[in-house]
Design a protein around this motif. Structure first.
Motif, PDB file in Angstrom:
ATOM      1  N   PHE A 185       0.723  -1.153   0.132  1.00  0.00           N
ATOM      2  CA  PHE A 185       0.085  -0.166  -0.106  1.00  0.00           C
ATOM      3  C   PHE A 185       0.803   1.188  -0.011  1.00  0.00           C
ATOM      4  O   PHE A 185       0.728   2.291  -0.652  1.00  0.00           O
ATOM      5  N   VAL A 186       1.712   1.217   0.886  1.00  0.00           N
ATOM      6  CA  VAL A 186       2.729   2.644   1.035  1.00  0.00           C
ATOM      7  C   VAL A 186       3.524   2.579  -0.355  1.00  0.00           C
ATOM      8  O   VAL A 186       3.691   3.701  -0.771  1.00  0.00           O
ATOM      9  N   GLY A 187       4.041   1.484  -0.715  1.00  0.00           N
ATOM     10  CA  GLY A 187       4.994   1.568  -1.968  1.00  0.00           C
ATOM     11  C   GLY A 187       4.284   1.930  -3.135  1.00  0.00           C
ATOM     12  O   GLY A 187       4.707   2.918  -3.993  1.00  0.00           O
ATOM     13  N   VAL A 188       2.986   1.467  -3.443  1.00  0.00           N
ATOM     14  CA  VAL A 188       2.144   1.870  -4.720  1.00  0.00           C
ATOM     15  C   VAL A 188       1.692   3.315  -4.204  1.00  0.00           C
ATOM     16  O   VAL A 188       1.879   3.935  -5.511  1.00  0.00           O
ATOM     17  N   ASP A 189       0.863   3.319  -3.508  1.00  0.00           N
ATOM     18  CA  ASP A 189       0.143   4.714  -3.379  1.00  0.00           C
ATOM     19  C   ASP A 189       0.879   5.752  -3.148  1.00  0.00           C
ATOM     20  O   ASP A 189       0.553   7.232  -3.509  1.00  0.00           O
ATOM     21  N   PHE A 190       2.145   5.893  -2.444  1.00  0.00           N
ATOM     22  CA  PHE A 190       2.868   6.884  -1.887  1.00  0.00           C
ATOM     23  C   PHE A 190       4.149   7.119  -2.352  1.00  0.00           C
ATOM     24  O   PHE A 190       5.009   8.157  -2.521  1.00  0.00           O
ATOM     25  N   MET A 191       4.814   5.936  -2.801  1.00  0.00           N
ATOM     26  CA  MET A 191       6.233   5.699  -3.170  1.00  0.00           C
ATOM     27  C   MET A 191       6.544   5.899  -4.749  1.00  0.00           C
ATOM     28  O   MET A 191       7.789   5.580  -5.094  1.00  0.00           O
ATOM     29  N   GLY A 192       5.512   5.601  -5.383  1.00  0.00           N
ATOM     30  CA  GLY A 192       5.686   5.329  -6.864  1.00  0.00           C
ATOM     31  C   GLY A 192       6.146   3.892  -7.420  1.00  0.00           C
ATOM     32  O   GLY A 192       6.686   3.592  -8.535  1.00  0.00           O
ATOM     33  N   TYR A 193       5.906   2.867  -6.749  1.00  0.00           N
ATOM     34  CA  TYR A 193       6.199   1.486  -7.057  1.00  0.00           C
ATOM     35  C   TYR A 193       4.888   1.017  -7.576  1.00  0.00           C
ATOM     36  O   TYR A 193       3.807   1.529  -7.721  1.00  0.00           O
ATOM     37  N   HIS A 197       2.374  -8.784  -8.749  1.00  0.00           N
ATOM     38  CA  HIS A 197       1.705  -9.954  -9.107  1.00  0.00           C
ATOM     39  C   HIS A 197       0.189  -9.771  -9.696  1.00  0.00           C
ATOM     40  O   HIS A 197      -0.445  -8.891  -9.631  1.00  0.00           O
ATOM     41  N   VAL A 198      -0.217 -10.927 -10.311  1.00  0.00           N
ATOM     42  CA  VAL A 198      -1.514 -10.622 -11.195  1.00  0.00           C
ATOM     43  C   VAL A 198      -2.734 -10.271 -10.543  1.00  0.00           C
ATOM     44  O   VAL A 198      -3.115  -9.297 -10.994  1.00  0.00           O
ATOM     45  N   VAL A 199      -3.056 -10.861  -9.621  1.00  0.00           N
ATOM     46  CA  VAL A 199      -4.424 -10.504  -9.053  1.00  0.00           C
ATOM     47  C   VAL A 199      -4.418  -9.315  -8.304  1.00  0.00           C
ATOM     48  O   VAL A 199      -5.273  -8.477  -8.488  1.00  0.00           O
ATOM     49  N   PRO A 200      -3.399  -9.170  -7.644  1.00  0.00           N
ATOM     50  CA  PRO A 200      -3.256  -7.696  -6.640  1.00  0.00           C
ATOM     51  C   PRO A 200      -3.153  -6.648  -7.843  1.00  0.00           C
ATOM     52  O   PRO A 200      -3.800  -5.488  -7.447  1.00  0.00           O
ATOM     53  N   ARG A 201      -2.530  -6.715  -8.650  1.00  0.00           N
ATOM     54  CA  ARG A 201      -2.221  -5.776  -9.860  1.00  0.00           C
ATOM     55  C   ARG A 201      -3.775  -5.323 -10.588  1.00  0.00           C
ATOM     56  O   ARG A 201      -3.909  -4.266 -10.681  1.00  0.00           O
ATOM     57  N   PHE A 202      -4.411  -6.437 -10.803  1.00  0.00           N
ATOM     58  CA  PHE A 202      -5.972  -6.237 -11.346  1.00  0.00           C
ATOM     59  C   PHE A 202      -6.781  -5.554 -10.450  1.00  0.00           C
ATOM     60  O   PHE A 202      -7.210  -4.452 -10.795  1.00  0.00           O
ATOM     61  N   LEU A 203      -6.727  -5.904  -9.201  1.00  0.00           N
ATOM     62  CA  LEU A 203      -7.761  -5.198  -8.347  1.00  0.00           C
ATOM     63  C   LEU A 203      -7.042  -3.775  -7.833  1.00  0.00           C
ATOM     64  O   LEU A 203      -7.993  -2.977  -7.605  1.00  0.00           O
ATOM     65  N   GLY A 205      -5.512  -1.818 -10.083  1.00  0.00           N
ATOM     66  CA  GLY A 205      -6.073  -1.187 -10.993  1.00  0.00           C
ATOM     67  C   GLY A 205      -7.482  -0.919 -11.055  1.00  0.00           C
ATOM     68  O   GLY A 205      -7.883   0.434 -11.676  1.00  0.00           O
ATOM     69  N   LEU A 206      -8.313  -1.870 -10.503  1.00  0.00           N
ATOM     70  CA  LEU A 206      -9.760  -1.638 -10.705  1.00  0.00           C
ATOM     71  C   LEU A 206     -10.046  -0.619  -9.408  1.00  0.00           C
ATOM     72  O   LEU A 206     -10.993   0.186  -9.931  1.00  0.00           O
ATOM     73  N   THR A 207      -9.672  -0.631  -8.461  1.00  0.00           N
ATOM     74  CA  THR A 207      -9.861   0.214  -7.416  1.00  0.00           C
ATOM     75  C   THR A 207      -9.206   1.421  -7.328  1.00  0.00           C
ATOM     76  O   THR A 207      -9.708   2.493  -6.535  1.00  0.00           O
ATOM     77  N   GLY A 208      -8.192   1.613  -7.971  1.00  0.00           N
ATOM     78  CA  GLY A 208      -7.253   2.809  -8.071  1.00  0.00           C
ATOM     79  C   GLY A 208      -6.438   2.887  -6.680  1.00  0.00           C
ATOM     80  O   GLY A 208      -5.923   3.886  -6.495  1.00  0.00           O
ATOM     81  N   THR A 209      -6.432   2.259  -5.869  1.00  0.00           N
ATOM     82  CA  THR A 209      -5.551   2.104  -4.547  1.00  0.00           C
ATOM     83  C   THR A 209      -5.048   0.588  -4.335  1.00  0.00           C
ATOM     84  O   THR A 209      -5.698  -0.425  -4.289  1.00  0.00           O
TER      85      THR A 209
END
Length: 267
Positions: A185-193, A197-203, A205-209
């Motif tokens: 959560f911190v890496g993707v939403d705040f640090m630009g990572y 993984h397939v399912v998390p990446r899809f979700l 993208g779907l939810t935006g967070t």
């Protein structure tokens, strides 16, 4: 044809760091399942008891794997098929197996020897970092996000232990997987990572967070543990279920620690 398929779905994702895909994800999951059963049967044959002491002895190897993976991201170690996921799991297993078997055969206090060797591996990683500090730009800003969010996440688990018996009986698994979810959560939403993984990446993208990781982790973990409760009630071997829980712990602790160390090293 087969070579092209293998390169497309297995070699290139590692070579070009493009993340996981449905084919290699399913394949690795099957391999993990088979490996878990084989390792368990091997430990049982050797009459090695799978208990808390054994679990504690494994901790430095979990840290070593996560640390080595993070140092690979920092270019301290070369990026090869055995220094990134999933190869890093095979590398750690390849090292840990003789590190376990030799002390078990020759030392009465073999768990201590096994554990000390693991901590020695961690110290090697520390030494490698210290002599390559010029390659690392530490970013402690990540703690500004990580500390409050991981605190909130773990408080939520603590509160759920008061309401749900499965969470209460397996709280350490929920704690560690919410720790892992927080790093994502911190890496993707705040640090630009980005999520590999397939399912998390899809979700995400779907939810935006990447906060959706908390929900995903909870649902998957709760469902898996509920199934294990039912299997135990039907007479499934308790020690096997405990070993599977150990594997589940590793799958939360290792990537979570790698994520945190990677962010702290600014890579």
């Amino acid at each position: 044809m087969l070579r092209d398929f293998f390169e497309k779905y297995f070699v290139n994702p590692i070579k070009y760091n493009t993340g996981y895909n449905p084919v290699n994800t399913l394949t690795y999951a099957i391999i993990l399942g088979i490996a878990t059963i084989l390792v368990y049967k091997g430990l049982k044959k050797l009459k090695i008891k799978i208990d808390n002491a054994f679990f504690r002895a494994l901790v430095p190897y979990m840290i070593f794997g996560a640390f080595t993976r993070a140092l690979t991201d920092a270019s301290v170690f070369p990026r090869t098929y055995i220094t990134v996921s999933p190869g890093i799991y095979f590398l750690v297993s390849l090292i840990a197996t003789p590190a376990l078997l030799i002390p078990y055969k020759f030392f009465k206090d073999w768990r201590r020897v096994f554990s000390l060797f693991g901590w020695g591996l961690v110290l090697i990683d520390v030494a490698a970092l210290l002599v390559n500090l010029q390659k690392v730009t530490f970013n402690f800003q990540v703690l500004k996000y990580f500390i409050p969010f991981v605190t909130i996440a773990e408080v939520v688990i603590y509160l759920l232990t008061k309401k749900l018996s499965i969470v209460r009986d397996n709280s350490y698994l929920f704690y560690v997987h919410f720790y892992d979810a927080t790093t994502t959560f911190v890496g993707v939403d705040f640090m630009g990572y980005w999520e590999q993984h397939v399912v998390p990446r899809f979700l995400i993208g779907l939810t935006g967070t990447a906060a959706v990781m908390y929900v995903l982790k909870f649902v998957v973990l709760y469902t898996a543990l509920w199934i294990m409760v039912k299997l135990e009630e039907e007479g499934e071997e308790e020690e096997l279920l405990d070993f599977i829980k150990m594997v589940i712990f590793i799958l939360g602790f290792a990537p979570g620690t790698r994520n945190l160390l990677r962010m702290l090293m600014g890579v």
